[in-house]
Design an enzyme around this catalytic site. Structure first.
Site, mmCIF file in Angstrom:
data_model
loop_
_atom_site.group_PDB
_atom_site.id
_atom_site.type_symbol
_atom_site.label_atom_id
_atom_site.label_comp_id
_atom_site.label_asym_id
_atom_site.label_seq_id
_atom_site.Cartn_x
_atom_site.Cartn_y
_atom_site.Cartn_z
ATOM 1 C CG ASP A 103 -1.813 -0.979 1.277
ATOM 2 O OD1 ASP A 103 -2.149 -1.452 0.185
ATOM 3 O OD2 ASP A 103 -2.275 -1.506 2.301
HETATM 4 N N1 URA Z 1 -1.243 -5.955 3.939
HETATM 5 C C1 URA Z 1 -1.939 -4.832 3.581
HETATM 6 O O1 URA Z 1 -2.864 -4.385 4.326
HETATM 7 N N2 URA Z 1 -1.302 -3.775 3.218
HETATM 8 C C2 URA Z 1 0.026 -4.011 2.605
HETATM 9 O O2 URA Z 1 0.643 -3.046 1.941
HETATM 10 C C3 URA Z 1 0.397 -5.372 2.381
HETATM 11 C C4 URA Z 1 -0.453 -6.467 3.140
#
Ligand code: URA
Length: 239
Positions: A103
């Site tokens: 993310d």
């Molecule tokens: N899980 C999440 O919620 N975000 C990420 O970036 C990776 C795994």
């Protein structure tokens, strides 16, 4: 892996994808000695491609381990003009892309590669590469929360696979915890949604480990190329 002819020509640095398409339709390209004018044609890595009688040099395969900073988008370009992971690789002459995603507000270990076959292999759910995350969560986990997270929680009607969990730190005053979570799945917002399912908000998230790879000796924004041995181990993870 079979790739579109125009893509392979573009990747070899001969011309842009558009220009490569024009070269194909103009009859300037041969594959294994045969003139090809059809744009959808797919070629294999072993095929001999010539443009105007000159063999193209195919791009060699490279994979990098990148310490993605927070506030960077895991894609090749962004419509909103935000910084992308590719911006960190300006000095690298290969067309790299991320293996999966972290993310925008997640930091940590992200593989960057131009090896489509390896990327597909690693992202295939069957291969279940273990990933270790460290999350700072709001509130303290109860024994029931821990049981749910490790045995599987419901997310959109689907049960998450068993996970490993370790509480690294508890701050009773601030009502926060630092939790290490090891999972094999890679669904969208997987970790955040797992904690959400037990009513805990993830304030901060970072990926510390991917298969046998760690962020050792890198700081945020830095990268290193994987060794041949590491690439070979990744390629054999699913064997
Ligand atoms: N899980 C999440 O919620 N975000 C990420 O970036 C990776 C795994």
């Amino acid at each position: 892996m079979a790739e579109r002819l125009q893509k392979v020509i573009a990747q070899a640095g001969v011309a842009s994808r558009r220009k490569a398409e024009k070269m194909i339709t103009a009859g300037q390209v041969t594959v294994n000695g045969k003139r090809i004018t059809e744009l959808g044609t797919k070629v294999e890595p072993s095929d001999k491609i010539e443009v105007n009688g000159v063999p193209i040099e195919k791009e060699t395969l490279h994979t990098y381990l990148f310490y993605k900073p927070r506030g960077v988008i895991s894609s090749v370009k962004d419509d909103k003009g935000r910084k992308t992971v590719v911006d960190y690789f300006e000095d690298v002459p290969y067309r790299l892309y991320p293996v999966g995603r972290l993310d925008y507000d997640t930091s940590g270990l992200l593989l960057m590669t131009n090896d489509g076959e390896l990327a597909n292999k690693l992202m295939h759910p069957r291969n279940e590469v273990p990933k270790v995350y460290v999350a700072k969560i709001k509130g303290l986990l109860s024994p029931e929360d821990i049981h749910s997270l490790t045995h599987g929680v419901r997310i959109d009607g689907r049960k998450s696979a068993p996970a490993k969990l370790k509480i690294l730190k508890t701050d009773e005053k601030k009502n926060t915890q630092i939790v290490q979570l090891t999972i094999h799945e890679g669904h969208y917002h997987q970790v955040k949604r797992m904690f959400e399912a037990v009513h805990h908000f993830v304030e901060k998230l970072s990926r510390e480990k991917y298969a046998f790879l760690t962020l050792k000796s890198l700081t945020s924004g830095e990268y290193r190329e994987l060794t041949h041995e590491e690439v070979s181990r990744l390629n054999h993870l699913s064997d």
